[in-house]
Design a protein around this motif. Structure first.
Motif, short mmCIF file in Angstrom:
data_model
loop_
_atom_site.label_atom_id
_atom_site.label_comp_id
_atom_site.label_asym_id
_atom_site.label_seq_id
_atom_site.Cartn_x
_atom_site.Cartn_y
_atom_site.Cartn_z
N ALA A 63 -14.21 -13.10 11.69
CA ALA A 63 -15.21 -13.57 10.73
C ALA A 63 -14.63 -14.75 9.97
CB ALA A 63 -15.60 -12.45 9.78
N GLU A 82 -21.44 -18.37 3.43
CA GLU A 82 -21.17 -18.27 4.86
C GLU A 82 -20.19 -17.15 5.18
OE1 GLU A 82 -19.49 -20.98 8.56
OE2 GLU A 82 -19.40 -21.78 6.53
N LYS A 83 -19.14 -17.00 4.38
CA LYS A 83 -18.12 -15.99 4.64
C LYS A 83 -18.73 -14.59 4.74
CE LYS A 83 -16.83 -14.93 -0.13
NZ LYS A 83 -15.70 -14.64 -1.01
N ASN A 127 -20.76 -14.30 8.06
CA ASN A 127 -19.81 -14.22 9.17
C ASN A 127 -19.26 -12.81 9.31
OD1 ASN A 127 -20.17 -17.00 9.40
ND2 ASN A 127 -18.25 -17.49 8.38
N SER A 137 -14.85 -16.24 17.20
CA SER A 137 -14.85 -16.52 15.77
C SER A 137 -16.25 -16.90 15.32
CB SER A 137 -13.86 -17.67 15.50
OG SER A 137 -13.62 -17.84 14.14
N PHE A 138 -16.73 -16.27 14.23
CA PHE A 138 -18.10 -16.42 13.76
C PHE A 138 -18.20 -17.40 12.59
CE2 PHE A 138 -17.95 -12.37 15.83
CZ PHE A 138 -19.17 -12.27 16.47
N TYR A 139 -19.23 -18.25 12.65
CA TYR A 139 -19.53 -19.20 11.57
C TYR A 139 -21.03 -19.38 11.47
CZ TYR A 139 -14.59 -20.33 11.63
OH TYR A 139 -13.23 -20.25 11.56
N ARG A 140 -21.45 -20.10 10.46
CA ARG A 140 -22.83 -20.61 10.35
C ARG A 140 -22.72 -22.12 10.16
NH1 ARG A 140 -26.86 -17.53 7.85
NH2 ARG A 140 -28.20 -19.00 8.93
N THR A 175 -15.81 -20.35 19.21
CA THR A 175 -16.50 -20.10 17.96
C THR A 175 -17.99 -20.08 18.24
OG1 THR A 175 -16.84 -22.40 17.28
CG2 THR A 175 -14.71 -21.38 16.70
N SER A 213 -21.67 -20.44 15.94
CA SER A 213 -22.37 -20.66 14.67
C SER A 213 -23.84 -20.36 14.91
CB SER A 213 -22.21 -22.11 14.20
OG SER A 213 -20.85 -22.41 13.96
#
Length: 180
Positions: A10, A26-27, A30, A77-80, A142, A144
């Motif tokens: 995350a 965002e954190k 995620n 790995s997760f993001y927006r 990653t 998003s």
């Protein structure tokens, strides 16, 4: 026969908020998504490990070192996205270690899974300078999901949250065997 390990990361955490939209960080998105995807992957039979399960900060080097120590089959790995101008609404964006790779195949499958949920656009970019992609000893990528600064993308993210997590898990399951 050993079970394949998937590392879910995350992005951001602790004092690294990532993007912000009002009181939405965002954190937090995620972490929620990584934990939910992990539930679906566990149901498939994978061993799932997380770089974080709470609101703490870890450097990309710490994250990739942890993943490498487990000899996993995938690091996700997760993001927006967080661009001010929402020209990329309804998009899922991927960064991969290389094209014509396991990571690219997973990205394409995830994009196809999320398309019926309203995320109709996707892009895949090779990034070789990011430690989490460059230094991993396994396929790494990653993702998003939607633009954090788009009211509509946040609506899609919240409305289809469980289905998004399930679609990401299916995209992985279609490429990475449960048993290695």
């Amino acid at each position: 026969m050993p079970t394949s390990t998937i590392i879910l990361d995350a992005g951001h955490g602790g004092n690294s908020l990532g993007g912000a939209y009002g009181f939405r960080y965002e954190k937090d998105d995620n972490l929620r998504l990584a934990l939910e995807v992990g539930k679906y992957l566990t149901e498939y039979g994978y061993r799932v490990e997380y770089t974080r399960t709470t609101d703490i900060f870890l450097s990309q080097i710490d994250r990739v070192n942890f993943a490498n120590s487990l000899r996993a089959s995938l690091l996700l790995s997760f993001y927006r996205m967080g661009e001010e101008l929402c020209i990329n609404e309804q998009e899922v964006s991927f960064e991969v270690d290389s094209m014509d790779s396991i990571s690219e195949s997973i990205a394409i499958n995830i994009a196809l899974e999320l398309r019926p949920l309203g995320f109709i656009n996707y892009r895949i970019v090779v990034r070789t300078e990011l430690p989490i992609l460059r230094d991993s000893h396994m396929p790494a990528m990653t993702i998003s999901v939607g633009n954090l600064k788009s009211t509509y993308d946040n609506y899609l993210f919240d409305t289809w949250f469980n289905e998004i997590a399930a679609g990401i898990a299916r995209g992985i399951y279609s490429i990475i065997p449960v048993y290695s």
